[in-house]
Design a protein around this motif. Structure first.
Motif, mmCIF file in Angstrom:
data_model
loop_
_atom_site.group_PDB
_atom_site.id
_atom_site.type_symbol
_atom_site.label_atom_id
_atom_site.label_comp_id
_atom_site.label_asym_id
_atom_site.label_seq_id
_atom_site.Cartn_x
_atom_site.Cartn_y
_atom_site.Cartn_z
ATOM 1 N N GLY A 129 0.777 -1.229 0.000
ATOM 2 C CA GLY A 129 0.000 0.000 0.000
ATOM 3 C C GLY A 129 0.812 1.284 0.000
ATOM 4 N N ILE A 130 2.086 1.181 -0.327
ATOM 5 C CA ILE A 130 2.917 2.384 -0.360
ATOM 6 C C ILE A 130 2.717 3.069 -1.722
ATOM 7 C CG2 ILE A 130 5.326 3.204 -0.370
ATOM 8 C CD1 ILE A 130 5.824 0.698 1.544
ATOM 9 N N PRO A 131 2.400 4.377 -1.705
ATOM 10 C CA PRO A 131 2.139 5.081 -2.965
ATOM 11 C C PRO A 131 3.330 4.989 -3.925
ATOM 12 C CG PRO A 131 1.585 6.464 -1.083
ATOM 13 C CD PRO A 131 2.255 5.251 -0.534
ATOM 14 N N ARG A 132 3.049 4.972 -5.218
ATOM 15 C CA ARG A 132 4.060 4.693 -6.219
ATOM 16 C C ARG A 132 5.249 5.673 -6.203
ATOM 17 N NH1 ARG A 132 4.703 1.146 -10.152
ATOM 18 N NH2 ARG A 132 6.092 1.772 -11.827
ATOM 19 N N GLU A 133 4.933 6.958 -6.043
ATOM 20 C CA GLU A 133 6.014 7.968 -5.991
ATOM 21 C C GLU A 133 6.998 7.652 -4.876
ATOM 22 O OE1 GLU A 133 6.471 11.388 -7.556
ATOM 23 O OE2 GLU A 133 5.692 10.009 -9.080
ATOM 24 N N GLU A 134 6.418 7.378 -3.710
ATOM 25 C CA GLU A 134 7.231 7.096 -2.540
ATOM 26 C C GLU A 134 8.000 5.787 -2.732
ATOM 27 O OE1 GLU A 134 5.037 7.176 1.120
ATOM 28 O OE2 GLU A 134 6.772 6.454 2.264
ATOM 29 N N ALA A 135 7.348 4.803 -3.320
ATOM 30 C CA ALA A 135 7.991 3.513 -3.566
ATOM 31 C C ALA A 135 9.205 3.680 -4.478
ATOM 32 C CB ALA A 135 6.984 2.549 -4.193
ATOM 33 N N MET A 136 9.055 4.527 -5.483
ATOM 34 C CA MET A 136 10.169 4.734 -6.421
ATOM 35 C C MET A 136 11.347 5.413 -5.724
ATOM 36 S SD MET A 136 7.893 5.595 -9.798
ATOM 37 C CE MET A 136 9.225 6.110 -10.836
ATOM 38 N N ALA A 137 11.035 6.356 -4.852
ATOM 39 C CA ALA A 137 12.105 7.037 -4.114
ATOM 40 C C ALA A 137 12.801 6.065 -3.167
ATOM 41 C CB ALA A 137 11.525 8.227 -3.338
ATOM 42 N N ARG A 138 11.995 5.243 -2.488
ATOM 43 C CA ARG A 138 12.589 4.268 -1.564
ATOM 44 C C ARG A 138 13.429 3.240 -2.310
ATOM 45 N NH1 ARG A 138 8.236 2.380 3.055
ATOM 46 N NH2 ARG A 138 7.632 4.476 3.676
ATOM 47 N N ALA A 139 12.956 2.831 -3.478
ATOM 48 C CA ALA A 139 13.692 1.824 -4.257
ATOM 49 C C ALA A 139 15.087 2.350 -4.597
ATOM 50 C CB ALA A 139 12.919 1.460 -5.529
ATOM 51 N N GLU A 140 15.148 3.619 -4.928
ATOM 52 C CA GLU A 140 16.466 4.196 -5.259
ATOM 53 C C GLU A 140 17.394 4.137 -4.041
ATOM 54 O OE1 GLU A 140 16.442 7.990 -7.236
ATOM 55 O OE2 GLU A 140 18.586 8.290 -6.889
ATOM 56 N N VAL A 141 16.861 4.546 -2.896
ATOM 57 C CA VAL A 141 17.661 4.524 -1.663
ATOM 58 C C VAL A 141 18.153 3.105 -1.364
ATOM 59 C CG1 VAL A 141 17.540 4.807 0.861
ATOM 60 C CG2 VAL A 141 16.528 6.534 -0.649
ATOM 61 N N GLU A 142 17.247 2.143 -1.448
ATOM 62 C CA GLU A 142 17.610 0.772 -1.075
ATOM 63 C C GLU A 142 18.544 0.124 -2.087
ATOM 64 O OE1 GLU A 142 17.250 -0.215 1.846
ATOM 65 O OE2 GLU A 142 15.844 1.358 2.456
ATOM 66 N N LEU A 143 18.343 0.439 -3.353
ATOM 67 C CA LEU A 143 19.251 -0.125 -4.363
ATOM 68 C C LEU A 143 20.648 0.454 -4.210
ATOM 69 C CD1 LEU A 143 16.821 -0.222 -7.403
ATOM 70 C CD2 LEU A 143 17.869 -2.210 -6.300
#
Ligand code: ADP
Ligand code: ADP
Length: 226
Positions: free
Chosen positions: A106-120
Motif C-alpha cells: 500500500g505504499i504510494p508509487r512515488e514514494e515507492a520509487m524514491a525508496r527503491a532508489e535509496v535501497e538499491l
C-alpha cells in the motif's frame, strides 16, 4: 519497549518434537542481535513464530511492545523479513521488484520509487536497477532480498541464516549492507551457525541449543568466556 521481547516461548510440533522449551530473550532497539546455534537448535522455529509463520504452543512475543498474537497486523507492520531462499521473480528488474513489493503493502508509487532508489544504492545495486534480475551475481541477488525487505521501512529486520551456503565474498557484501541498515537505526536480528558472523556483526547475542537458551549477553562478554 524492547524491539523484541520473547517470554517463555514453547513450541511442540505435531510430530512431538519440542523445538522450543521455554525461550526468553530481549532485544533492545538499535541492537544488532545474533541468535547463534547449531542446526536443529530451534532458530528457524523462533524466527517463524516471531514473524507469524509458525504457531506457538505457549508463551508470548512482543514487537516494540505490541503483542503479536493480539495485534498481529500491527506487529507485522513493524517487521521486515528476509527469507533464506531467493524468491523474487528472476525475470523482473530489481527496480520493479522493489516498487511492486511496496505497492503490495500500500505504499504510494512515488514514494515507492524514491525508496527503491535509496535501497538499491545502499545495496550497491543501483547500476543494476534495470537489468533482468536473473543476470545478477549471487551476492547481488542476496542484497536485493535485503533491499526488498527494507521497502516497508521496518523498525526490526529479521534474517534467518541469511548467509547459509554462500561464499565469504558474498557474505562480506551482505554484512556491509546490514551494517549500514543498522547504523541508520533499524534493529536487526539474524540467526546463524557461524560464530565468525555473529562476532563480526553483532553487539549482543543469545546461544540456543536443543530449544533452550544456553548463554546470552554481549559479544565481548561471551567471547571472554570461550
Ligand atoms: P534450526 O533453525 O536451529 O536449525 P529448527 O527450528 O529448524 O532449528 O528445528 C528445531 C527442531 O524442530 C528440529 O529438531 C527440527 O527437526 C524440528 N522441526 C522443525 N520444523 C519442523 C516441522 N515443521 N515439523 C516437525 N519438526 C520440525
Ligand atoms: P558479489 O556477488 O561477490 O557480492 P558484486 O559484483 O556484487 O560481488 O560486488 C561488486 C563490488 O561491490 C565488489 O568489489 C564488492 O566489494 C562491492 N560491494 C559489494 N557489496 C557492497 C556493499 N554493500 N557496499 C559497498 N560495496 C559493496
Amino acid at each position: 519497549a524492547p524491539a523484541l521481547r520473547v517470554s517463555d516461548l514453547r513450541k511442540t510440533y505435531d510430530n512431538g518434537v519440542q523445538a522450543l522449551k521455554g525461550v526468553s530473550l530481549d532485544v533492545r532497539p538499535g541492537d544488532f542481535f545474533a541468535l547463534l546455534g547449531p542446526n536443529g537448535a530451534g532458530k528457524s522455529t523462533l524466527i517463524g513464530i516471531v514473524s507469524s509463520l509458525v504457531n506457538k504452543s505457549a508463551g508470548q512475543v512482543e514487537v516494540f511492545g505490541t503483542d503479536i498474537a493480539r495485534h498481529r497486523s500491527e506487529a507485522m507492520r513493524l517487521l521486515g523479513l528476509v527469507p533464506q531462499e531467493i524468491n523474487f521473480n528472476l525475470f523482473e528488474k530489481p527496480f520493479d521488484i522493489l516498487v511492486n513489493y511496496a505497492g503490495f503493502y500500500g505504499i504510494p508509487r512515488e514514494e515507492a520509487m524514491a525508496r527503491a532508489e535509496v535501497e538499491l544504492k545502499r545495496g550497491h545495486l543501483w547500476e543494476k536497477a534495470q537489468v533482468m534480475s536473473r543476470t545478477l551475481s549471487g551476492g547481488m541477488k542476496r542484497r536485493l532480498m535485503i533491499a526488498r525487505a527494507m521497502m516497508t521501512a521496518p523498525r526490526l529486520l529479521i534474517l534467518d541464516e541469511p548467509t547459509a551456503g554462500v561464499d565469504i565474498e558474498i557474505r562480506r557484501g551482505m554484512w556491509r549492507t546490514l551494517r549500514e541498515i543498522n547504523a541508520a537505526g533499524t534493529t536487526i536480528i539474524l540467526t546463524t551457525h557461524y560464530l565468525e558472523e555473529a562476532e563480526s556483526l553483532c553487539k549482543n547475542l543469545a546461544i540456543i541449543d536443543k530449544g533452550t537458551i544456553v548463554a546470552q549477553g554481549t559479544m565481548k562478554a561471551l567471547l571472554a568466556k570461550l
